[in-house]
Design a protein around this motif. Structure first.
Motif, PDB file in Angstrom:
ATOM      1  N   GLY A 250      17.901  -8.631   9.413  1.00  0.00           N
ATOM      2  CA  GLY A 250      16.695  -7.686  10.085  1.00  0.00           C
ATOM      3  C   GLY A 250      16.621  -7.772  11.645  1.00  0.00           C
ATOM      4  N   ILE A 251      16.634  -9.022  12.167  1.00  0.00           N
ATOM      5  CA  ILE A 251      16.833  -9.231  13.642  1.00  0.00           C
ATOM      6  C   ILE A 251      18.034  -8.089  14.297  1.00  0.00           C
ATOM      7  N   GLY A 252      18.967  -8.282  13.494  1.00  0.00           N
ATOM      8  CA  GLY A 252      20.173  -7.441  14.042  1.00  0.00           C
ATOM      9  C   GLY A 252      19.709  -5.851  14.063  1.00  0.00           C
ATOM     10  N   ARG A 253      19.086  -5.368  12.801  1.00  0.00           N
ATOM     11  CA  ARG A 253      18.857  -3.894  12.565  1.00  0.00           C
ATOM     12  C   ARG A 253      17.890  -3.601  13.868  1.00  0.00           C
ATOM     13  N   GLY A 254      16.923  -4.553  14.382  1.00  0.00           N
ATOM     14  CA  GLY A 254      16.134  -4.092  15.572  1.00  0.00           C
ATOM     15  C   GLY A 254      16.910  -4.257  16.815  1.00  0.00           C
ATOM     16  N   GLN A 255      17.794  -5.144  17.005  1.00  0.00           N
ATOM     17  CA  GLN A 255      18.535  -5.217  18.211  1.00  0.00           C
ATOM     18  C   GLN A 255      19.436  -3.994  18.358  1.00  0.00           C
ATOM     19  N   MET A 256      19.992  -3.352  17.098  1.00  0.00           N
ATOM     20  CA  MET A 256      20.910  -2.308  17.118  1.00  0.00           C
ATOM     21  C   MET A 256      20.047  -0.995  17.956  1.00  0.00           C
ATOM     22  N   MET A 257      18.928  -1.062  17.546  1.00  0.00           N
ATOM     23  CA  MET A 257      18.096   0.037  18.344  1.00  0.00           C
ATOM     24  C   MET A 257      17.872   0.025  19.781  1.00  0.00           C
ATOM     25  N   VAL A 258      18.411  -1.165  20.196  1.00  0.00           N
ATOM     26  CA  VAL A 258      18.335  -1.237  21.673  1.00  0.00           C
ATOM     27  C   VAL A 258      19.700  -1.508  22.403  1.00  0.00           C
ATOM     28  N   LEU A 259      20.684  -1.306  21.697  1.00  0.00           N
ATOM     29  CA  LEU A 259      21.816  -1.743  22.138  1.00  0.00           C
ATOM     30  C   LEU A 259      22.442  -0.969  23.219  1.00  0.00           C
TER      31      LEU A 259
END
Ligand SMILES: *Cc1c(COP(=O)(O)O)cnc(C)c1O
Length: 398
Positions: A250-259
Motif C-alpha cells: 500500500g505504501i508502494g502504491r502511494g509512492q508510485m504516484m509521486v515517482l
C-alpha cells in the motif's frame, strides 16, 4: 546549530496517498502477504517500466536470490558480478553456494566495464567455467553500457540479471532499466528513490507475456514457502518467506504516484551541483550521457588524485555543518569477506593498494572509491540547503 541535511530519506507524498492504500488494507483486513495492494503494486510498477510481470518481495536482496535460483545457479557455479556496488548485489551469490568473480567498472559510466567483462569471459571460457549469470548494476541511477554488456553476454550465451535497485525511473535509449536482462531487480528500501520502508521486486522479462507470467508465478511460489495447491501443506520444493505484505505494498502504491516528481527533484539536485560545483578545479560529477534519462538517485562527485582537497576533507567539512555525505561504495573485491575471489579489470595486471587505511587500489573502481563522495540528494532538500552545501565545499577551494 544548522538544521540536519540527510543524504536521502523517505519522502511520503504530501497528499497522503500511501496512508489511503494502507488504510484500505486495514479496513478489508488484508494485513497479509496477499491482497489487492500487492497485485496492484506489481501491475503499476510493471506497467510503468513497460515489463510484462514483476513479483513483489520483501527486499531487493531477496529478488537477486530468487533470480539466481530461477536461472539455475548452483553450488560451485561461477557468477560474474560488478565489483563497485552495495554488498547486497553479491551476497546472494554466496547464498546459493556459487563463486563470485568481480568485474571492474569503466570510467565513463562507473558501472561494469564491457572491456573487463570480455576479458573475464575469455579467461573463464579457457578453463571451461563460463559464468551461469552476469549481474551488473546501474549505480546511483546511472545506466550501465547495457547494449555492449548484453551483446557480450549473448555471445557467450550467459543470462543477465540487472540490478536496478538504485535506478527505478532511469531509461536507457528510451527503455526503462530493469527490463533488459532476463531478470531485473528493484528495491524499495528506506533510502531508495521511492520506498515502502523495506521491499523489493523481481521484474521478469520473458520472450513472451506468457513466459514472463510463468516466471513470475514461480517466483511468487518460492517466495511463499513453495506451498502447493492442496488442502494440506504440501511441499516438493524448498521455499522462502520472501513475499511482500499487503500493508507494505500500500505504501508502494502511494509512492508510485509521486515517482515522476521524485525523479524531477533528483535531477534538479544534480543540475544544481553541476552548475555550482562543476566549475571547481579537479572536481567532476558522476557522468550523465545522452543515451540515458537518469533518475539521479544520488549525486556523486570525484576529485582528481592531484587535487589538494581530498574526499575526507569534503566529508568532514560537511559533517561540521551538520550535513550527511558518504564515500562511494567500497568495491566488493576489496572487501575482506570477498578477498579470496577473483577480480578482473580492463588491464591484465595486479592492482596495487594506493591507500593502506581504506584498502583502495588503483583499479577503476578502487579509484572511484578513493576519490569519490556522495552528496546529499534528499528530495526534501531546499534551494537554501543546496546553497549551504555548495558554499561549504566551495570554501575548501578558496
Ligand atoms: C539497495 C540495493 C540492493 C538491495 O536492496 P534491499 O531492498 O535493500 O535488499 C541491491 N543492490 C543495490 C545496488 C542496492 O543499492
Amino acid at each position: 546549530m544548522n538544521s540536519h541535511i540527510f543524504l536521502a530519506s523517505p519522502h511520503m507524498s504530501d497528499e497522503g496517498y500511501e496512508q489511503k492504500f494502507v488504510k484500505e488494507a486495514f479496513d478489508t483486513n488484508w494485513v497479509a502477504p496477499l491482497g489487492e495492494n500487492v497485485n496492484e503494486f506489481e501491475k503499476e510498477v510493471a506497467g510503468k517500466i513497460g515489463a510484462h510481470e514483476a513479483a513483489a518481495l520483501t527486499s531487493g536482496t531477496a529478488a537477486i536470490h530468487l533470480a539466481l535460483l530461477a536461472i539455475g545457479v548452483k553450488k560451485e557455479d561461477v557468477v560474474f558480478c560488478q565489483s563497485l556496488t552495495f554488498s547486497a548485489t553479491a551476497n546472494p551469490i554466496i547464498y546459493v553456494g556459487a563463486k563470485p568473480v568481480f568485474i571492474d567498472s569503466d570510467e565513463e559510466t562507473w558501472n561494469m566495464s564491457p572491456i573487463a567483462l570480455k576479458i573475464a569471459m575469455e579467461k573463464y571460457k579457457k578453463i571451461n567455467k563460463l559464468p551461469k549469470a552476469v549481474i551488473f548494476v546501474h549505480l546511483y541511477g546511472m545506466a550501465a553500457k547495457i547494449d555492449e554488456l548484453c551483446a557480450i553476454c549473448n555471445e557467450y550465451n550467459v543470462p543477465v540479471i540487472e540490478d536496478a535497485a538504485e535506478s527505478l525511473g532511469t531509461t536507457y535509449k528510451g527503455k526503462y532499466t530493469g527490463t533488459f536482462g532476463e531478470y531485473g531487480v528493484l528495491s524499495f528500501n528506506g533510502n531508495k528513490i521511492i520506498t515502502t520502508s523495506g521491499g523489493g521486486m523481481l521484474v521478469c522479462n520473458g520472450r513472451s507475456e506468457q513466459e514472463s507470467k510463468k516466471r513470475a508465478d514461480k517466483i511468487r511460489f518460492w517466495a511463499t514457502q513453495s506451498r502447493e495447491n492442496y488442502r494440506w501443506y504440501q511441499h516438493t520444493e524448498i521455499g522462502y518467506n520472501y513475499r511482500m505484505s499487503n500493508v507494505v505494498a500500500g505504501i508502494g502504491r502511494g509512492q508510485m504516484m509521486v515517482l515522476n516528481k521524485r525523479v524531477d527533484k533528483k535531477r534538479y539536485i544534480y543540475d544544481y551541483y553541476k552548475k555550482k560545483l562543476g566549475i571547481l578545479e579537479g572536481l567532476s560529477l558522476i557522468p550523465m550521457h545522452e543515451w540515458e534519462y537518469c533518475n539521479c538517485w544520488l549525486t556523486a562527485i570525484q576529485v582528481l588524485p592531484k587535487c589538494k582537497i581530498k574526499p575526507i576533507d569534503i566529508m568532514q567539512a560537511l559533517e561540521e555543518d551538520n550535513v550527511e555525505s558518504r564515500p562511494v561504495w567500497k568495491p566488493m573485491h576489496l572487501q575482506p569477506v570477498f578477498a579470496k575471489y577473483d577480480f578482473v579489470g580492463e588491464e591484465n595486471r595486479k592492482y596495487n593498494v594506493v591507500n593502506i587505511d581504506t584498502g583502495a587500489d588503483d583499479s577503476v573502481s578502487g579509484k572511484l572509491f578513493e576519490y569519490g563522495v556522495c552528496l546529499p540528494s534528499d528530495t526534501k532538500i531546499t534551494d537554501d540547503d543546496l546553497e549551504r552545501i555548495c558554499n561549504v565545499i566551495k570554501k575548501l577551494w578558496e
